[in-house]
Design a protein around this motif. Structure first.
Motif, PDB file in Angstrom:
ATOM      1  N   SER A 116     -95.335 -53.017  18.590  1.00 38.67           N
ATOM      2  CA  SER A 116     -95.110 -51.579  18.646  1.00 38.67           C
ATOM      3  C   SER A 116     -93.691 -51.295  19.162  1.00 38.67           C
ATOM      4  O   SER A 116     -92.877 -52.225  19.364  1.00 38.67           O
ATOM      5  N   SER A 117     -93.439 -50.000  19.448  1.00 39.64           N
ATOM      6  CA  SER A 117     -92.079 -49.518  19.745  1.00 39.64           C
ATOM      7  C   SER A 117     -91.869 -49.388  21.251  1.00 39.64           C
ATOM      8  O   SER A 117     -91.558 -48.292  21.736  1.00 39.64           O
ATOM      9  N   ASN A 118     -92.073 -50.538  21.967  1.00 42.44           N
ATOM     10  CA  ASN A 118     -91.948 -50.535  23.428  1.00 42.44           C
ATOM     11  C   ASN A 118     -92.812 -49.432  24.034  1.00 42.44           C
ATOM     12  O   ASN A 118     -92.391 -48.685  24.933  1.00 42.44           O
ATOM     13  N   ALA A 119     -94.061 -49.306  23.511  1.00 47.52           N
ATOM     14  CA  ALA A 119     -94.938 -48.176  23.818  1.00 47.52           C
ATOM     15  C   ALA A 119     -96.104 -48.619  24.695  1.00 47.52           C
ATOM     16  O   ALA A 119     -96.275 -49.804  25.021  1.00 47.52           O
ATOM     17  N   THR A 120     -96.893 -47.613  25.089  1.00 47.35           N
ATOM     18  CA  THR A 120     -98.181 -47.872  25.737  1.00 47.35           C
ATOM     19  C   THR A 120     -99.271 -47.717  24.679  1.00 47.35           C
ATOM     20  O   THR A 120     -99.346 -46.681  24.001  1.00 47.35           O
ATOM     21  N   VAL A 121    -100.123 -48.717  24.568  1.00 47.64           N
ATOM     22  CA  VAL A 121    -101.167 -48.697  23.533  1.00 47.64           C
ATOM     23  C   VAL A 121    -102.478 -49.192  24.155  1.00 47.64           C
ATOM     24  O   VAL A 121    -102.508 -50.262  24.780  1.00 47.64           O
ATOM     25  N   PHE A 122    -103.532 -48.373  23.989  1.00 45.73           N
ATOM     26  CA  PHE A 122    -104.876 -48.761  24.418  1.00 45.73           C
ATOM     27  C   PHE A 122    -105.615 -49.320  23.196  1.00 45.73           C
ATOM     28  O   PHE A 122    -105.553 -48.734  22.099  1.00 45.73           O
ATOM     29  N   VAL A 123    -106.331 -50.423  23.402  1.00 51.30           N
ATOM     30  CA  VAL A 123    -106.994 -51.113  22.292  1.00 51.30           C
ATOM     31  C   VAL A 123    -108.478 -51.283  22.620  1.00 51.30           C
ATOM     32  O   VAL A 123    -108.838 -51.621  23.752  1.00 51.30           O
ATOM     33  N   ASP A 124    -109.331 -51.050  21.603  1.00 49.28           N
ATOM     34  CA  ASP A 124    -110.788 -51.237  21.767  1.00 49.28           C
ATOM     35  C   ASP A 124    -111.396 -51.644  20.428  1.00 49.28           C
ATOM     36  O   ASP A 124    -110.791 -51.461  19.365  1.00 49.28           O
ATOM     37  N   ASN A 125    -112.594 -52.210  20.511  1.00 51.65           N
ATOM     38  CA  ASN A 125    -113.394 -52.534  19.317  1.00 51.65           C
ATOM     39  C   ASN A 125    -112.608 -53.369  18.310  1.00 51.65           C
ATOM     40  O   ASN A 125    -112.300 -52.934  17.186  1.00 51.65           O
ATOM     41  N   VAL A 126    -112.283 -54.573  18.712  1.00 48.66           N
ATOM     42  CA  VAL A 126    -111.531 -55.495  17.864  1.00 48.66           C
ATOM     43  C   VAL A 126    -112.517 -56.507  17.285  1.00 48.66           C
ATOM     44  O   VAL A 126    -113.079 -57.331  18.016  1.00 48.66           O
ATOM     45  N   TYR A 127    -112.726 -56.447  15.966  1.00 45.42           N
ATOM     46  CA  TYR A 127    -113.721 -57.342  15.372  1.00 45.42           C
ATOM     47  C   TYR A 127    -113.480 -57.513  13.873  1.00 45.42           C
ATOM     48  O   TYR A 127    -112.795 -56.701  13.231  1.00 45.42           O
ATOM     49  N   PHE A 128    -114.057 -58.597  13.349  1.00 40.06           N
ATOM     50  CA  PHE A 128    -114.139 -58.822  11.908  1.00 40.06           C
ATOM     51  C   PHE A 128    -115.562 -58.465  11.462  1.00 40.06           C
ATOM     52  O   PHE A 128    -116.522 -58.651  12.206  1.00 40.06           O
ATOM     53  N   TYR A 129    -115.688 -57.998  10.225  1.00 42.05           N
ATOM     54  CA  TYR A 129    -117.034 -57.699   9.719  1.00 42.05           C
ATOM     55  C   TYR A 129    -117.054 -57.860   8.200  1.00 42.05           C
ATOM     56  O   TYR A 129    -116.009 -57.903   7.536  1.00 42.05           O
TER      57      TYR A 129
END
Length: 570
Positions: A116-129
C-alpha cells in the motif's frame, strides 16, 4: 510495515498494519494446498490508503523456496478498480484465483504480500474458498408418477408400459439424443445442443381423445426456455390432407411451471391448453424446443384425471334387521310409517327422489343447510326402540348433524314438554364423514341425551355444510336385550385372534346354512362400526381402520345370536 492485533468491540480481532509499504505474510512451514479452491477473499478498511496490492507466491512441487518451480502474481487495486479502494469503510475482495495468471500452481502457496501507500490498513477474513459447481446432469430420478396405469398412455417412463415411438430425434430436427441412466436402472432421454427435437410416433398415432392432460419431467443445467408442440394428423391419421392441427406452448422463468436449472421440473398440462389442436385422436408428433441447451427428459405420458362422482351408482347396504324390530320412515326394505314432509316450509334445503339403478329410490338433498323432516300428524312411539339408523352419501359434505325432536305427552308442539337433541359428525367422528361412499349410522337413542322421552317423536332435522346429501334407510330399531325376541348361544362362531392388529378370522361352527348370517362389530357405546353378511364358513375381517380399543363382535342367525369381546391393538 508494522502489525498488531486490533479488537473491534469486545471480541472481534483484526490485523492492523501501520506504515504499510509492503507486508509479508508467510506460511512456509506448512504451505497451503489451494488446488481445489476457486477464489481468494480478504476484507480491508483504511483511513488513508489510495492503493492496495495483493501478491500470492507458490513454492511449487518441492514446497520450498527456490528450485526453479516457484511462481507468483500480484494484483493492484485503486480508486478505479473493481472493487474500488475507498477510505473509511470495509471493502470486500472476492478474487478468482484464475486472476493470478502468473501462478503456475496452487498446491503449495507459502507467501502473501500486501502492498500500500505507506498507509494504515486493517485486515480481516483472509481465506481461500471454492464455489459450488453447478451439476451438469441429474443425480436423482424424476418424481415417480402417481396416476393409475389404467388412466395413462405412456410414451416414455419406467413406471408404465410404453406405446411404440418411431424416433426420439427425427432426421429433420436439430438436436442430439442418447439414453442417460441415473443410478443403476433409471433411464432418461438426454438431449444436447437442443434447438428443436422431433419425436415421432406416426406409424401408430396415439388416440388421446379420452385423456385430459399431458405430462413431462425435464432437468437442465442451462436451459432458459422450453417449448412443447403437439401435432395431430386428423381423421385420416396421415400427414397432410387438410385435417392436421398443432399447437405449441412456451415455458420460461416467469411461466407456470417456471423454467429453472439444476432441478426436475414437472409439467402437468391440460390438453385443452393446446388450443390449436382440432382433435386428439391421432397425435403423431411432439416437438421440443430450447435455447441450444442440454435437457434431460423423463415420464412422457398422457393421462386422464378421474372425476369424483356427484351421485351414488350403488345402493346403500341392504338392511338385515327383522321387520318386527323396526319402525321405518324411509326404506325399500320395510313398510314405512307416514311422513308429512321431507323438507319443511321453514327449512333451507331442496329435496327430490333420486333413483339408483332401476328401482332403488333415495332422498337427494341439495343446497343442504338444514332440512326439516316432519311426521307431526302421527308422531312415532319409539319408546321400545334402542337405535336410530340412517345411510348417507355425499360428494362434498364435510359435516352432518342429526336432530331428533319429541313433542312430549301431549303429542303437540309446545306445551312445555317438548325435548330434542342434536348429534354432530365430521371427519374425526365415529362414523367419520367422508365423500363418495355410503356411510351407515347406527346410533343408540341413549346418545340423544337431551330427549326426555321417545314416545312422540315428531321431527327430524338434518344439517350440513350447504352440501348435497343422499339419504336412505331411515329407521328406528330395537336390538336384543336378552328377552324372548333374541336367544343367546355359545356355539355359532369363533373369532381369533382375540387381540388383533389388521385382520380377524371368523369361523362359523353350527350356523344353519339356509339363514342369513349377519356379523356386527360394536364399540363400547353400542354403535355399530362394521357389519357384514357371512356367506362362507371362514371369513377374514379387516380391522386395521378401527381405532385401538375394546369391541363386541356379534353374529346373528335368525333369532339366535352369539357375542364375543375382541381387542384391536395396532
Amino acid at each position: 510495515a508494522d502489525v498488531a492485533d486490533f479488537i473491534i468491540g469486545t471480541n472481534d480481532t483484526t490485523k492492523k498494519y501501520t506504515n504499510l509499504v509492503f507486508a509479508g505474510v508467510e506460511f512456509t512451514t506448512k504451505p497451503v494446498d489451494a488446488s481445489t479452491m476457486t477464489h481468494f477473499h480478504i476484507d480491508v478498511w483504511s483511513p488513508n490508503a489510495t492503493e492496495f496490492k495483493i501478491k500470492l507466491v507458490d513454492f511449487g512441487a518441492n514446497k520450498a523456496f527456490g528450485g526453479g518451480d516457484d511462481s507468483e502474481h500480484e494484483l493492484t487495486y485503486n480508486a478505479t478498480s473493481t472493487p474500488a479502494i475507498a477510505t473509511g469503510k470495509w471493502i470486500s475482495f472476492d478474487i478468482p484465483l484464475s486472476s493470478f495468471t502468473g501462478l503456475k500452481a496452487k498446491g503449495a502457496l507459502a507467501q502473501m504480500i500486501f502492498v500500500s501507500s505507506n498507509a494504515t490498513v486493517f485486515v480481516d477474513n483472509v481465506y481461500f474458498y471454492k464455489t459450488a459447481v453447478a451439476p451438469t446432469s441429474p443425480t436423482a430420478s424424476a418424481p415417480t408418477p402417481t396416476p393409475a396405469a389404467a388412466n395413462v398412455i405412456s410414451l416414455f417412463s419406467n413406471a408404465y408400459t410404453n406405446v411404440p415411438v418411431d424416433t426420439w430425434s427425427a432426421s429433420w430436427d436439430q438436436a442430439d439424443v442418447e439414453n442417460f441412466v441415473i443410478g443403476t436402472n433409471d433411464t432418461t432421454k438426454k438431449y444436447t445442443n437442443l434447438v428443436f427435437a422431433g419425436v415421432e410416433f406416426t406409424t401408430k398415432p396415439v388416440d388421446a381423445s379420452t385423456m385430459t392432460h399431458f405430462h413431462i419431467d425435464i432437468w437442465s443445467p442451462n436451459a432458459t426456455e422450453f417449448k412443447i408442440k403437439l401435432v395431430d394428423f386428423g381423421a385420416n391419421k396421415a400427414f397432410g390432407g387438410g385435417d392436421d392441427s398443432e399447437h405449441e406452448l412456451t415455458f420460461n422463468a416467469t411461466s407456470t411451471p417456471a423454467i429453472a436449472t439444476g432441478k426436475w421440473i414437472s409439467f402437468d398440462i391440460p390438453l385443452s391448453s393446446f388450443t390449436g389442436l382440432k382433435a386428439k385422436g391421432a397425435l403423431a408428433q411432439m416437438i421440443f424446443v430450447s435455447s441450444n441447451a442440454t435437457v434431460f427428459v423423463d415420464n412422457v405420458y398422457f393421462y386422464k384425471t378421474v372425476v369424483a362422482p356427484t351421485s351414488p351408482t350403488a345402493s346403500a347396504p341392504t338392511p338385515t334387521r327383522s321387520a318386527a324390530n323396526v319402525i321405518s320412515l324411509f326404506s325399500n326394505a320395510y313398510t314405512n310409517v307416514p311422513v308429512d314432509t321431507w323438507s319443511a316450509s321453514w327449512d333451507q334445503a331442496d329435496v327430490e327422489n333420486f333413483v339408483i339403478g332401476t328401482n332403488d329410490t333415495t332422498k337427494k338433498y341439495s343446497n343442504l343447510v338444514f332440512a326439516g323432516v316432519e311426521f307431526t300428524t302421527k308422531p312415532i312411539d319409539a319408546s321400545t326402540m334402542t337405535h336410530f339408523h340412517i345411510d348417507i352419501w355425499s360428494p362434498n359434505a364435510t359435516e352432518f348433524k342429526i336432530k331428533l325432536v319429541d313433542f312430549g305427552a301431549n303429542k303437540a308442539f309446545g306445551g312445555g314438554d317438548d325435548s330434542e337433541h342434536e348429534l354432530t359428525y365430521n371427519a374425526t367422528s365415529t362414523p367419520a364423514i367422508a365423500t363418495g361412499k355410503w356411510i351407515s349410522f347406527d346410533i343408540p337413542l341413549s346418545s340423544f341425551t337431551g330427549l326426555k322421552a321417545k314416545a312422540a317423536l315428531a321431527q327430524m332435522i338434518f344439517v350440513s355444510s350447504n352440501a348435497t346429501v343422499f339419504v336412505d334407510n331411515v329407521y328406528l330399531y330395537k336390538t336384543s336385550t336378552g328377552t324372548n325376541d333374541i336367544r343367546f348361544v355359545q356355539n355359532l362362531f369363533k373369532a381369533y385372534p382375540s387381540v388383533s392388529d389388521e385382520f380377524l378370522t371368523v369361523e362359523l361352527t353350527s350356523a344353519p346354512l339356509n339363514k342369513i348370517k349377519t356379523l356386527s362389530i360394536m364399540n363400547p357405546t353400542g354403535t355399530s362400526v362394521f357389519t357384514q353378511i357371512l356367506n362362507n364358513e371362514q371369513t377374514t375381517i379387516p380391522v386395521k381402520s378401527l381405532p385401538n380399543g375394546l369391541y363386541i363382535m356379534a353374529v346373528r342367525v335368525g333369532e339366535v345370536m352369539q357375542t364375543q369381546k375382541i381387542i384391536i391393538q395396532h
